[in-house]
Design a protein around this motif. Sequence first.
Motif, PDB file in Angstrom:
ATOM      1  N   ALA A   4       6.137   8.355   0.121  1.00 45.72           N
ATOM      2  CA  ALA A   4       6.448   6.928   0.111  1.00 45.72           C
ATOM      3  C   ALA A   4       7.142   6.510  -1.177  1.00 45.72           C
ATOM      4  N   ALA A   5       6.919   7.270  -2.252  1.00 43.67           N
ATOM      5  CA  ALA A   5       7.567   6.932  -3.521  1.00 43.67           C
ATOM      6  C   ALA A   5       9.067   7.201  -3.511  1.00 43.67           C
ATOM      7  N   GLN A   6       9.551   7.998  -2.569  1.00 46.13           N
ATOM      8  CA  GLN A   6      10.981   8.293  -2.478  1.00 46.13           C
ATOM      9  C   GLN A   6      11.671   7.161  -1.722  1.00 46.13           C
ATOM     10  N   ARG A   7      11.930   6.064  -2.403  1.00 48.94           N
ATOM     11  CA  ARG A   7      12.417   4.854  -1.750  1.00 48.94           C
ATOM     12  C   ARG A   7      13.905   4.907  -1.410  1.00 48.94           C
ATOM     13  N   ARG A   8      14.698   5.692  -2.138  1.00 49.34           N
ATOM     14  CA  ARG A   8      16.145   5.625  -1.910  1.00 49.34           C
ATOM     15  C   ARG A   8      16.567   6.278  -0.602  1.00 49.34           C
ATOM     16  N   THR A   9      15.732   7.139  -0.041  1.00 54.13           N
ATOM     17  CA  THR A   9      16.067   7.747   1.248  1.00 54.13           C
ATOM     18  C   THR A   9      15.335   7.085   2.408  1.00 54.13           C
ATOM     19  N   GLU A  10      14.525   6.070   2.133  1.00 53.79           N
ATOM     20  CA  GLU A  10      13.776   5.411   3.198  1.00 53.79           C
ATOM     21  C   GLU A  10      14.708   4.587   4.079  1.00 53.79           C
ATOM     22  N   PRO A  11      14.624   4.736   5.387  1.00 57.48           N
ATOM     23  CA  PRO A  11      15.493   3.934   6.267  1.00 57.48           C
ATOM     24  C   PRO A  11      15.152   2.459   6.158  1.00 57.48           C
ATOM     25  N   PRO A  12      16.156   1.593   6.167  1.00 56.54           N
ATOM     26  CA  PRO A  12      15.879   0.158   6.054  1.00 56.54           C
ATOM     27  C   PRO A  12      15.231  -0.382   7.311  1.00 56.54           C
ATOM     28  N   VAL A  13      14.507  -1.462   7.133  1.00 55.63           N
ATOM     29  CA  VAL A  13      13.870  -2.131   8.262  1.00 55.63           C
ATOM     30  C   VAL A  13      14.928  -2.927   9.011  1.00 55.63           C
ATOM     31  N   ALA A  14      14.896  -2.848  10.334  1.00 51.17           N
ATOM     32  CA  ALA A  14      15.862  -3.595  11.138  1.00 51.17           C
ATOM     33  C   ALA A  14      15.642  -5.088  10.940  1.00 51.17           C
ATOM     34  N   PRO A  15      16.703  -5.850  10.642  1.00 49.34           N
ATOM     35  CA  PRO A  15      16.527  -7.292  10.418  1.00 49.34           C
ATOM     36  C   PRO A  15      16.090  -8.005  11.689  1.00 49.34           C
ATOM     37  N   ILE A  47       5.318   0.696  11.217  1.00 49.45           N
ATOM     38  CA  ILE A  47       6.224   1.347  10.268  1.00 49.45           C
ATOM     39  C   ILE A  47       7.662   0.939  10.545  1.00 49.45           C
ATOM     40  N   ASP A  48       8.052   0.895  11.811  1.00 48.27           N
ATOM     41  CA  ASP A  48       9.408   0.460  12.149  1.00 48.27           C
ATOM     42  C   ASP A  48       9.648  -0.990  11.739  1.00 48.27           C
ATOM     43  N   ARG A  49       8.624  -1.806  11.848  1.00 53.56           N
ATOM     44  CA  ARG A  49       8.799  -3.243  11.609  1.00 53.56           C
ATOM     45  C   ARG A  49       8.756  -3.586  10.124  1.00 53.56           C
ATOM     46  N   TYR A  50       7.901  -2.911   9.348  1.00 49.35           N
ATOM     47  CA  TYR A  50       7.707  -3.294   7.955  1.00 49.35           C
ATOM     48  C   TYR A  50       8.108  -2.219   6.950  1.00 49.35           C
ATOM     49  N   GLY A  51       8.443  -1.027   7.402  1.00 54.45           N
ATOM     50  CA  GLY A  51       8.884   0.006   6.481  1.00 54.45           C
ATOM     51  C   GLY A  51       7.843   1.093   6.268  1.00 54.45           C
ATOM     52  N   GLN A  52       8.319   2.284   5.912  1.00 55.29           N
ATOM     53  CA  GLN A  52       7.423   3.425   5.755  1.00 55.29           C
ATOM     54  C   GLN A  52       6.466   3.244   4.584  1.00 55.29           C
ATOM     55  N   SER A  53       6.980   2.827   3.430  1.00 56.67           N
ATOM     56  CA  SER A  53       6.144   2.756   2.233  1.00 56.67           C
ATOM     57  C   SER A  53       5.067   1.683   2.347  1.00 56.67           C
ATOM     58  N   ARG A  54       5.323   0.600   3.067  1.00 59.01           N
ATOM     59  CA  ARG A  54       4.356  -0.495   3.155  1.00 59.01           C
ATOM     60  C   ARG A  54       3.216  -0.189   4.125  1.00 59.01           C
ATOM     61  N   ILE A  55       3.478   0.608   5.146  1.00 63.13           N
ATOM     62  CA  ILE A  55       2.471   0.855   6.178  1.00 63.13           C
ATOM     63  C   ILE A  55       1.834   2.228   6.044  1.00 63.13           C
ATOM     64  N   ALA A  56       2.632   3.250   5.719  1.00 60.57           N
ATOM     65  CA  ALA A  56       2.104   4.618   5.721  1.00 60.57           C
ATOM     66  C   ALA A  56       0.995   4.807   4.696  1.00 60.57           C
ATOM     67  N   VAL A  57       1.123   4.187   3.532  1.00 59.35           N
ATOM     68  CA  VAL A  57       0.116   4.390   2.486  1.00 59.35           C
ATOM     69  C   VAL A  57      -1.232   3.803   2.877  1.00 59.35           C
ATOM     70  N   PRO A  58      -1.345   2.518   3.263  1.00 61.67           N
ATOM     71  CA  PRO A  58      -2.673   2.024   3.669  1.00 61.67           C
ATOM     72  C   PRO A  58      -3.213   2.707   4.915  1.00 61.67           C
ATOM     73  N   ALA A  59      -2.336   3.075   5.862  1.00 62.52           N
ATOM     74  CA  ALA A  59      -2.808   3.775   7.059  1.00 62.52           C
ATOM     75  C   ALA A  59      -3.390   5.133   6.688  1.00 62.52           C
ATOM     76  N   THR A  60      -2.750   5.827   5.756  1.00 61.92           N
ATOM     77  CA  THR A  60      -3.257   7.124   5.311  1.00 61.92           C
ATOM     78  C   THR A  60      -4.551   6.972   4.525  1.00 61.92           C
ATOM     79  N   ALA A  61      -4.642   5.924   3.728  1.00 61.39           N
ATOM     80  CA  ALA A  61      -5.876   5.691   2.972  1.00 61.39           C
ATOM     81  C   ALA A  61      -7.059   5.469   3.919  1.00 61.39           C
ATOM     82  N   LEU A  62      -6.838   4.717   4.998  1.00 61.22           N
ATOM     83  CA  LEU A  62      -7.911   4.502   5.977  1.00 61.22           C
ATOM     84  C   LEU A  62      -8.294   5.809   6.658  1.00 61.22           C
ATOM     85  N   ALA A  63      -7.295   6.608   7.013  1.00 62.24           N
ATOM     86  CA  ALA A  63      -7.584   7.896   7.645  1.00 62.24           C
ATOM     87  C   ALA A  63      -8.326   8.823   6.695  1.00 62.24           C
TER      88      ALA A  63
END
Length: 433
Positions: A222-233, A104-120
């Motif tokens: 995850a749909a609330q993208r404007r408050t999502e912290p950016p991924v560290a470059p 999640i830190d490396r790729y962002g909350q919306s990209r990782i949290a959704v598939p991880a939750t789907a698997l769970a």
Amino acid sequence: MILFLAARPVTAPPVRPAPRRRRARFRPLARLRPFAPYRRIFAVPGTRAFTAANLLARLPMGMLSISAVLMIAGSRGSYALAGAVTATGLAATALAGPWTARLIDRYGQSRIAVPATALATLGSLSLLLCVHYGAPDWTLFASYAATATTPNTGGMSRARWAHLFRDDPAARHTANSFEQAADELCFLLGPVLATLLCTTLFPEAGTAVGAALLLTGVLLFAAQRRTEPPVAPRTAGHAPTRSPLRLPGLPPLLLTFLCTGAIFGSLEVVTLAYADAHGIRSTGGALLALQAAGSGAAGLLYGLLRPAARPGRRFLVCTAAMAALMLLPLLAASTGSPAALAVALLAAGMATAPTMVTGMGLVQSRTPPGQLNEGMTLAVTALLGGIAAGSAGGGWAVEHLAGPGAAYGVPAAAAALALTVTLLTARRRPDRP
């Protein structure tokens, strides 16, 4: 004409008392000023939306475990099997949780949290089907282990607050206090809702509803993208970031969280055993709810205070208060009065939330922004490990000591151990607030 005007007496303009009346009229509104810190953080656009979605996703954290126990024990007639399955899931979460947080830190909350939750969610549904259709016992272990990919929803919410108020320590302190109170609320309502669903509808209802709430809440969050912290470059050739476990000052905090988790785990088992021994088994949940209510109320009030200039010292004070107040249930249980125990549990809970809030603030200050989710997940993992150890220790004490009342010495000892660790590992230099 000029002489006429000059000869007129000069009088002072009349005094108008209107401003006083206005202040008197708005005095009732001034009483609401103590809660201004919470109004201020939720005035930021998007904060209410992601908070509501996160609360929906966080509620199953208090539901899924007890739902699995009731479902498995009800169909297989074995609490030992149910406990072993949930313990396996807890161990798998302790291993997989930090890796999920690192992604999640490396790729962002919306990209990782959704598939991880789907698997769970698929793991929970697989457990439900295996129990319903009488699959072999090993399938229950495998299914529940798949739920270990559930992301740390509370940590993701705290990461958003930390990003939004990265230059405002006071607002971060208020937000962390609210998040701790939200945790207490979810762990207070979750077991009640799970028990109600499993006992009034059908044994699989708690697991089904919990999985649906988890997936829906994470999707909305995850749909609330404007408050999502950016991924560290990350630049080309960038060296791999070392684990937060190797950061100075973080391992002692995790050890304190481990001891704090032992308080929660042992307190739950011992309180249920105490209620059963006194013939009030149905009120065991209510006694635990008083402890959670005291902690949640203290967390909200703690958020109204200013953040400490030296959070390490305040953390030491909080752990000392927690160690002192955890003696109250031991003293109250010795009297044999459930009413006295209820008051003692309410008072004992008032020190846990400030300790957790200050500890989480220290985790944030000692963890780089690009590893914030991983750092907070490690703290939660330490708590889960402590809960498991505390549950085992509390159960042993109930059976081998002189009654459940004496077993309250286990949470008191865990609190004393947390204070000892904090004293021995206290940092001399002040932490960044």
